[in-house]
Design a protein around this motif. Sequence first.
Motif, PDB file in Angstrom:
ATOM      1  N   CYS A   1       0.895  -1.249   0.105  1.00  0.00           N
ATOM      2  CA  CYS A   1      -0.145  -0.138   0.133  1.00  0.00           C
ATOM      3  C   CYS A   1       0.700   1.205  -0.045  1.00  0.00           C
ATOM      4  O   CYS A   1       0.353   2.382  -0.229  1.00  0.00           O
ATOM      5  CB  CYS A   1      -1.063  -0.141   1.233  1.00  0.00           C
TER       6      CYS A   1
ATOM      7  N   ARG B   1      -0.343   3.927  -4.092  1.00  0.00           N
ATOM      8  CA  ARG B   1      -0.663   5.151  -3.547  1.00  0.00           C
ATOM      9  C   ARG B   1      -1.647   6.002  -4.847  1.00  0.00           C
ATOM     10  O   ARG B   1      -2.576   6.534  -4.854  1.00  0.00           O
ATOM     11  CB  ARG B   1       0.426   6.063  -3.110  1.00  0.00           C
ATOM     12  N   ARG B   2      -0.876   5.816  -6.309  1.00  0.00           N
ATOM     13  CA  ARG B   2      -1.460   6.592  -7.214  1.00  0.00           C
ATOM     14  C   ARG B   2      -2.850   5.844  -7.488  1.00  0.00           C
ATOM     15  O   ARG B   2      -3.964   6.912  -7.876  1.00  0.00           O
ATOM     16  CB  ARG B   2      -0.663   6.409  -8.655  1.00  0.00           C
TER      17      ARG B   2
ATOM     18  N   ARG C   1      -5.043   4.431  -5.439  1.00  0.00           N
ATOM     19  CA  ARG C   1      -5.863   5.029  -4.430  1.00  0.00           C
ATOM     20  C   ARG C   1      -6.481   6.368  -4.874  1.00  0.00           C
ATOM     21  O   ARG C   1      -7.503   6.726  -4.828  1.00  0.00           O
ATOM     22  CB  ARG C   1      -5.263   4.728  -3.270  1.00  0.00           C
ATOM     23  N   GLU C   2      -5.457   7.377  -5.243  1.00  0.00           N
ATOM     24  CA  GLU C   2      -5.822   8.672  -5.649  1.00  0.00           C
ATOM     25  C   GLU C   2      -6.755   8.686  -6.891  1.00  0.00           C
ATOM     26  O   GLU C   2      -7.843   9.557  -6.887  1.00  0.00           O
ATOM     27  CB  GLU C   2      -4.621   9.649  -6.065  1.00  0.00           C
ATOM     28  N   LEU C   3      -6.652   8.022  -7.901  1.00  0.00           N
ATOM     29  CA  LEU C   3      -7.400   7.694  -9.037  1.00  0.00           C
ATOM     30  C   LEU C   3      -8.686   7.413  -8.636  1.00  0.00           C
ATOM     31  O   LEU C   3      -9.790   7.642  -8.897  1.00  0.00           O
ATOM     32  CB  LEU C   3      -6.688   7.011 -10.138  1.00  0.00           C
TER      33      LEU C   3
ATOM     34  N   HIS D   1     -10.345   7.057  -5.481  1.00  0.00           N
ATOM     35  CA  HIS D   1     -11.027   7.980  -4.383  1.00  0.00           C
ATOM     36  C   HIS D   1     -11.171   9.292  -5.153  1.00  0.00           C
ATOM     37  O   HIS D   1     -12.279   9.742  -4.726  1.00  0.00           O
ATOM     38  CB  HIS D   1     -10.041   8.257  -3.294  1.00  0.00           C
ATOM     39  N   GLY D   2     -10.460   9.734  -6.273  1.00  0.00           N
ATOM     40  CA  GLY D   2     -10.619  11.085  -6.454  1.00  0.00           C
ATOM     41  C   GLY D   2     -11.833  10.798  -7.816  1.00  0.00           C
ATOM     42  O   GLY D   2     -12.289  12.003  -8.345  1.00  0.00           O
TER      43      GLY D   2
ATOM     44  N   GLU E   1     -11.860   9.365 -10.800  1.00  0.00           N
ATOM     45  CA  GLU E   1     -11.103   9.617 -12.079  1.00  0.00           C
ATOM     46  C   GLU E   1     -11.860   8.224 -12.891  1.00  0.00           C
ATOM     47  O   GLU E   1     -11.844   8.382 -14.068  1.00  0.00           O
ATOM     48  CB  GLU E   1      -9.796   9.641 -12.285  1.00  0.00           C
TER      49      GLU E   1
ATOM     50  N   VAL F   1      -7.501   0.640  -1.602  1.00  0.00           N
ATOM     51  CA  VAL F   1      -7.995   1.309  -2.851  1.00  0.00           C
ATOM     52  C   VAL F   1      -9.477   1.876  -2.833  1.00  0.00           C
ATOM     53  O   VAL F   1     -10.041   2.505  -3.547  1.00  0.00           O
ATOM     54  CB  VAL F   1      -7.455   0.923  -3.915  1.00  0.00           C
TER      55      VAL F   1
ATOM     56  N   PRO G   1     -13.096   2.774  -2.537  1.00  0.00           N
ATOM     57  CA  PRO G   1     -13.565   4.128  -2.286  1.00  0.00           C
ATOM     58  C   PRO G   1     -14.481   3.975  -0.927  1.00  0.00           C
ATOM     59  O   PRO G   1     -15.129   3.118  -0.721  1.00  0.00           O
ATOM     60  CB  PRO G   1     -14.212   4.536  -3.550  1.00  0.00           C
TER      61      PRO G   1
END
Length: 390
Positions: A153, A159-160, A162-164, A166-167, A169, A207, A209
Amino acid sequence: MTNAAGQEAHEAPGEHVETPGVPGPRAAERIGMAVVGAGYWGPNLVRNAQQTAALRLHWLCDLDEARSRRVLGEYSTVRPTTSFDEVLADERVRAVAIATPAAGHYKLVRAALEAGKHVLVEKPITTSVEEAAELCELAEQRGLVLMTDHTFCYTPVVRRIRELVHGGEIGDVQFFDSVRINLGLVQPDVDVLWDLAPHDLSILDFVLPPGVEPVGVSAQGADPIGAGRACVAYLTVRLSNGALAHCHVNWLSPTKVRTTMIGGSRRTLVWDDLNPQARLAVHDRGVDLTPPDELTDAIRHQALISYRVGEMVAPALVEQEALRNVMAEFAAAITEGRAPLTDGRSGLRVLKLLHAASRSLELGGATVPVNADDSSDVELITAQERATAR
């Protein structure tokens, strides 16, 4: 690693090498730490603790003191010991990292928490769901950090991802599919699910959401070589939004494969961990469904499903050692008085998935609720019940 002059910097486990040009905290401000366990993973924790400016390693504790001395080297200022009580009695030690066999985690973690120490523990957090829940509650009651070392993790690629996710995208998560296969090593004490699946299940937990969580697990396994435990297994996790997460783990594959695909309503992520040139690919490809209220007589005769074919983007990722990021997060959580990204509760959630998977294996692949109160007397989610629910 090179220093400011372009020369290679050699780092022994007992040394601390500052990052050139980056001032670290004063010695008095560093978080005193001890590592427990000098076996397979312990030396990695020692090395990364020594290379994390916010931490100050004082002890390496192992029942085999000679092994600890070999890990530390001749010139280390870190002290080896066989006494865990000696470590806990040291007021300089505010944090403990535990890398021992899972069967001993509960006793060691509990003793550390009761002594007022923050704890980083290897996965699985314990072997018992009840014991893991107890440790989480104890840490919360005492205001201490309890962190599970879900190392994957903390890789830049996860990490990227997770960002994609949760964001938003990729849109709504529609499926999660992972393959973790290679030749060996067949473990003497656990099956392939408990050996390999924790990696993928911890990534899934990390990851997903907010609002989407596992509700049921089914697993099937096989032992074609007569090892006495499953060497090949397929695990399916039903998610609360109706999507499926699927994991394939295998000790018998002649080739090594490490891939994860996460499909969304807008984009699909493909992670190939064996491709350092392009570990992550973001595909603008998928399936669109025409909403019924948008149908007209002119297009009613056409298919409701259309296929979207767009471009693929490979985000640039900085290569970093994941365990260094684990140590940095552990130190930051302690300093900031907050829960780490992979706290004890995340370890508990992964443990519940593993126990449900084991129960499903015993029941021939039946779906087992994740939060069953008693794993020995669960109410199975049958296909008929699912059909009735619809």
